[in-house]
Write an enzyme that holds these catalytic residues in place. Structure first.
Site, PDB file in Angstrom:
ATOM      1  N   LYS A  90       5.708  -9.603  -2.724  1.00 18.59           N
ATOM      2  CA  LYS A  90       5.101  -8.827  -3.802  1.00 18.59           C
ATOM      3  C   LYS A  90       4.179  -9.718  -4.606  1.00 18.59           C
ATOM      4  CE  LYS A  90       7.408  -6.011  -6.330  1.00 18.59           C
ATOM      5  NZ  LYS A  90       6.272  -5.050  -6.191  1.00 18.59           N
ATOM      6  N   GLY A  91       3.377  -9.102  -5.487  1.00 18.26           N
ATOM      7  CA  GLY A  91       2.501  -9.882  -6.335  1.00 18.26           C
ATOM      8  C   GLY A  91       1.030  -9.671  -6.076  1.00 18.26           C
ATOM      9  N   GLY A  92       0.719  -8.801  -5.126  1.00 19.52           N
ATOM     10  CA  GLY A  92      -0.694  -8.522  -4.844  1.00 19.52           C
ATOM     11  C   GLY A  92      -1.438  -8.055  -6.095  1.00 19.52           C
ATOM     12  N   GLY A  93      -0.700  -7.367  -6.986  1.00 14.47           N
ATOM     13  CA  GLY A  93      -1.299  -6.887  -8.229  1.00 14.47           C
ATOM     14  C   GLY A  93      -1.133  -7.859  -9.389  1.00 14.47           C
ATOM     15  N   GLU A 144       7.890  -7.974 -12.588  1.00 13.91           N
ATOM     16  CA  GLU A 144       8.520  -7.126 -11.573  1.00 13.91           C
ATOM     17  C   GLU A 144       9.852  -7.702 -11.134  1.00 13.91           C
ATOM     18  OE1 GLU A 144       5.398  -7.119  -8.679  1.00 13.91           O
ATOM     19  OE2 GLU A 144       4.758  -5.098  -9.198  1.00 13.91           O
ATOM     20  N   ASP A 160       3.813  -5.658  -0.993  1.00 13.35           N
ATOM     21  CA  ASP A 160       2.650  -5.981  -0.160  1.00 13.35           C
ATOM     22  C   ASP A 160       3.059  -6.070   1.301  1.00 13.35           C
ATOM     23  OD1 ASP A 160       0.662  -6.393  -2.263  1.00 13.35           O
ATOM     24  OD2 ASP A 160       1.954  -8.065  -2.843  1.00 13.35           O
ATOM     25  N   GLY A 181       1.239  -1.157  -9.205  1.00 12.64           N
ATOM     26  CA  GLY A 181       0.422  -1.066  -7.987  1.00 12.64           C
ATOM     27  C   GLY A 181       0.106   0.381  -7.658  1.00 12.64           C
ATOM     28  N   ASP A 207       9.506   0.250  -7.010  1.00 18.41           N
ATOM     29  CA  ASP A 207       8.300  -0.574  -7.001  1.00 18.41           C
ATOM     30  C   ASP A 207       7.745  -0.661  -5.582  1.00 18.41           C
ATOM     31  OD1 ASP A 207       7.621  -3.729  -8.773  1.00 18.41           O
ATOM     32  OD2 ASP A 207       6.294  -2.259  -7.822  1.00 18.41           O
ATOM     33  N   GLY A 208       6.487  -1.060  -5.489  1.00 16.94           N
ATOM     34  CA  GLY A 208       5.850  -1.197  -4.180  1.00 16.94           C
ATOM     35  C   GLY A 208       6.100  -2.570  -3.584  1.00 16.94           C
TER      36      GLY A 208
HETATM   37  O1  DER Z   1       1.696  -6.454  -7.034  1.00 17.96           O
HETATM   38  C1  DER Z   1       2.727  -5.910  -6.622  1.00 17.96           C
HETATM   39  O2  DER Z   1       3.829  -6.499  -6.533  1.00 17.96           O
HETATM   40  C2  DER Z   1       2.606  -4.509  -6.088  1.00 17.96           C
HETATM   41  O3  DER Z   1       3.812  -3.790  -6.248  1.00 17.96           O
HETATM   42  C3  DER Z   1       2.290  -4.641  -4.618  1.00 17.96           C
HETATM   43  O4  DER Z   1       3.307  -5.363  -4.055  1.00 17.96           O
HETATM   44  C4  DER Z   1       2.120  -3.298  -3.925  1.00 17.96           C
HETATM   45  O5  DER Z   1       0.937  -2.760  -4.384  1.00 17.96           O
HETATM   46  P1  DER Z   1       0.324  -1.472  -3.632  1.00 17.96           P
HETATM   47  O6  DER Z   1       1.395  -0.403  -3.737  1.00 17.96           O
HETATM   48  O7  DER Z   1      -0.899  -1.160  -4.433  1.00 17.96           O
HETATM   49  O8  DER Z   1       0.041  -1.881  -2.218  1.00 17.96           O
END
Ligand code: DER
Length: 231
Positions: free
Chosen positions: A96-99, A105, A86, A29, A83-84
């Site tokens: 999570k999982g937006g990407g 992950e 959402d 992400g 990790d990032g």
């Molecule tokens: O897809 C994901 O799990 C990413 O880590 C998402 O949760 C965060 O993406 P971003 O840092 O672009 O907002």
């Protein structure tokens, strides 16, 4: 631009946790992107680390930076995954999982002794659900699976539209693992553990984007600076 600065600040704080010889999980992400960039600088300056990417996108980014890569087959236990998210709440429960990378992950985060989340302050919520919950499903029996997801989520107190994530043209989005993603707009997920358990009962569901009990630290950057949230 401002938010990207916050993402970079959170990533820069997380890279302080990286020690020589560490086995790292590299997140996916736009926020994790900054972390991978920062690891690339350390590697260029001679740091010895071994990294497992959480997506093909992160893999190719890390390869460009000549970050030494491994796999969970060769390195089944990692020291730290960054990790990032959402969305996250004050108990460090994550969506999570937006990407579209949630399966790898979650596998990488679970194989790590520690998981640290990096995010800008807009991701912090009182109650999870303002961001749709991504659910990874197999293609076979998709409509039956979606019906069952709705029914069991409702039993868990979650209602709202669920939709197949679109990809190129009128094709569905396909994950690195060759599966599909259903985004569930449940609005309020008051009992994430109950919903997580319900979703795992659906045979066509591979994994969902609720990361519960995985993150032990969140580094949040916003207008007030960078702060740590602990479980
Ligand atoms: O897809 C994901 O799990 C990413 O880590 C998402 O949760 C965060 O993406 P971003 O840092 O672009 O907002």
């Amino acid at each position: 631009a401002k938010v990207d600065g916050f993402k970079a600040a959170a990533a820069q704080a997380a890279v302080e946790l990286v020690k020589p010889g560490m086995r790292l999980g590299l997140g996916t992400g736009s926020t994790a992107y900054h972390f991978v960039e920062a690891v690339g600088v350390l590697v260029r300056n001679g740091l010895d680390v071994t990294c497992v990417p959480t997506s093909e996108a992160t893999r190719s980014h890390a390869e460009k930076l000549r970050i030494p890569l491994s796999s969970l087959d060769e390195t089944p236990q990692l020291d730290l995954t960054v990790d990032g998210a959402d969305e996250l709440d004050d108990q460090l429960r994550l969506i999570k999982g937006g990407g579209g990378a949630l399966l790898r992950e979650k596998i990488v985060a679970t194989a790590s002794d520690r998981m640290v989340v990096i995010a800008d302050a807009s991701k912090v919520s009182e109650t999870l659900g303002s961001h749709p919950l991504p659910v990874e499903v197999v293609r076979f029996g998709l409509r039956a699976t979606m019906r069952l997801v709705e029914a069991l989520a409702a039993e868990a107190g979650c209602e709202g539209d669920i939709r197949l994530r679109a990809g190129q043209g009128d094709l569905p989005f396909v994950t690195d693992q060759g599966n599909l993603i259903v985004d569930c707009a449940f609005h309020k997920i008051s009992e994430p553990e109950v919903l997580a358990f319900a979703l795992k009962r659906v045979p066509g569901v591979v994994e969902h984007g609720l990361f519960l009990g995985l993150a032990d630290l969140a580094i949040i950057a916003g207008p007030g600076g960078v702060k740590a949230m602990r479980r």
